[in-house]
Design a protein around this motif. Structure first.
Motif, short mmCIF file in Angstrom:
data_model
loop_
_atom_site.label_atom_id
_atom_site.label_comp_id
_atom_site.label_asym_id
_atom_site.label_seq_id
_atom_site.Cartn_x
_atom_site.Cartn_y
_atom_site.Cartn_z
N VAL A 1 0.85 -1.18 0.00
CA VAL A 1 0.00 0.00 0.00
C VAL A 1 0.89 1.23 0.00
N GLN A 2 0.60 2.13 -0.92
CA GLN A 2 1.37 3.37 -1.00
C GLN A 2 0.49 4.56 -0.65
N LEU A 3 1.09 5.52 0.04
CA LEU A 3 0.43 6.78 0.35
C LEU A 3 1.18 7.89 -0.38
N GLN A 4 0.45 8.69 -1.10
CA GLN A 4 1.05 9.78 -1.89
C GLN A 4 0.48 11.10 -1.42
N ALA A 5 1.33 11.88 -0.74
CA ALA A 5 0.89 13.18 -0.23
C ALA A 5 1.22 14.28 -1.23
N SER A 6 0.37 15.29 -1.27
CA SER A 6 0.59 16.43 -2.16
C SER A 6 -0.11 17.66 -1.60
N GLY A 7 0.20 18.81 -2.20
CA GLY A 7 -0.49 20.03 -1.84
C GLY A 7 0.30 21.02 -1.02
N GLY A 8 1.51 20.66 -0.64
CA GLY A 8 2.32 21.59 0.11
C GLY A 8 2.79 22.75 -0.74
N GLY A 9 3.40 23.73 -0.09
CA GLY A 9 3.91 24.88 -0.82
C GLY A 9 4.28 26.01 0.10
N LEU A 10 4.50 27.17 -0.51
CA LEU A 10 4.86 28.38 0.23
C LEU A 10 3.65 29.29 0.28
N VAL A 11 3.33 29.76 1.47
CA VAL A 11 2.16 30.62 1.65
C VAL A 11 2.48 31.67 2.70
N GLN A 12 1.85 32.82 2.59
CA GLN A 12 2.04 33.85 3.60
C GLN A 12 1.21 33.56 4.84
N ALA A 13 1.65 34.09 5.95
CA ALA A 13 0.90 33.93 7.19
C ALA A 13 -0.54 34.42 6.99
N GLY A 14 -1.47 33.65 7.52
CA GLY A 14 -2.88 33.95 7.35
C GLY A 14 -3.51 33.26 6.16
N GLY A 15 -2.68 32.67 5.32
CA GLY A 15 -3.18 32.00 4.13
C GLY A 15 -3.64 30.59 4.40
N SER A 16 -3.98 29.90 3.31
CA SER A 16 -4.53 28.55 3.40
C SER A 16 -3.83 27.61 2.41
N LEU A 17 -3.81 26.35 2.79
CA LEU A 17 -3.36 25.27 1.91
C LEU A 17 -4.23 24.06 2.17
N ARG A 18 -4.36 23.22 1.16
CA ARG A 18 -5.08 21.96 1.31
C ARG A 18 -4.17 20.82 0.90
N LEU A 19 -3.86 19.97 1.86
CA LEU A 19 -3.05 18.79 1.59
C LEU A 19 -3.96 17.62 1.24
N SER A 20 -3.47 16.77 0.36
CA SER A 20 -4.18 15.55 -0.01
C SER A 20 -3.25 14.36 0.17
N CYS A 21 -3.83 13.22 0.45
CA CYS A 21 -3.06 11.99 0.57
C CYS A 21 -3.89 10.86 -0.04
N ALA A 22 -3.39 10.33 -1.13
CA ALA A 22 -4.09 9.26 -1.83
C ALA A 22 -3.49 7.92 -1.46
N SER A 23 -4.36 6.97 -1.20
CA SER A 23 -3.92 5.62 -0.83
C SER A 23 -4.22 4.64 -1.95
N SER A 24 -3.30 3.70 -2.12
CA SER A 24 -3.52 2.66 -3.12
C SER A 24 -4.15 1.42 -2.50
N GLY A 25 -4.42 1.46 -1.18
CA GLY A 25 -4.95 0.29 -0.49
C GLY A 25 -6.39 -0.02 -0.82
N ARG A 26 -6.75 -1.29 -0.67
CA ARG A 26 -8.11 -1.74 -0.97
C ARG A 26 -9.01 -1.68 0.25
N THR A 27 -8.41 -1.47 1.42
CA THR A 27 -9.18 -1.46 2.67
C THR A 27 -9.12 -0.09 3.33
N PHE A 28 -9.08 0.94 2.52
CA PHE A 28 -8.87 2.30 3.02
C PHE A 28 -9.88 2.68 4.09
N SER A 29 -11.12 2.31 3.92
CA SER A 29 -12.17 2.74 4.85
C SER A 29 -12.06 2.08 6.22
N THR A 30 -11.23 1.06 6.33
CA THR A 30 -11.03 0.41 7.63
C THR A 30 -9.85 0.99 8.39
#
Length: 123
Positions: A1-30
């Protein structure tokens, strides 16, 4: 099972970012999923976690009311919405999976880790 994180970056204070992490696993909901972060020279620490169904969440005190963890089990993906970012949020952020559905906060409680994504908040 692999986890792939993304969405990081450079932002100013007060700003927003959204990170995502995709899983290749078949039992993710458990699997509870967690986000951790590690600043230079510091230990990796728990930020937020979500149960397998998404019904239960936990947050580290410093991010409560600013960060929101969520998941889409149909897409095998967990998210971390980060608002009102502060310079002290600067770190490498890692997603991780547990073998059980409930959330715990220790790094040893997670068996599978993504590669990390850098978040830098400038003042």
């Amino acid at each position: 099972v692999q986890l792939q994180a993304s969405g990081g970056g450079l932002v100013q204070a007060g700003g927003s970012l959204r990170l995502s992490c995709a899983s290749s696993g078949r039992t993710f909901s458990t699997n509870a999923m967690g986000w951790f972060r590690q600043a230079p020279g510091k230990e990796r620490k728990f930020v937020a976690g979500i149960s397998g169904s998404g019904a239960s969440t936990r947050y580290e005190d410093s991010v409560k009311d600013r960060f929101t963890i969520s998941r889409d089990n149909a897409k095998n993906t967990v998210y971390l919405q980060m608002d009102s970012l502060k310079p002290e949020d600067t770190a490498v952020y890692y997603c991780a999976a547990r073998g059980q559905w409930w959330v715990l906060v220790g790094t040893k409680d997670y068996y599978n880790w993504g590669q990390g994504t850098q978040v830098t908040v400038s003042s």
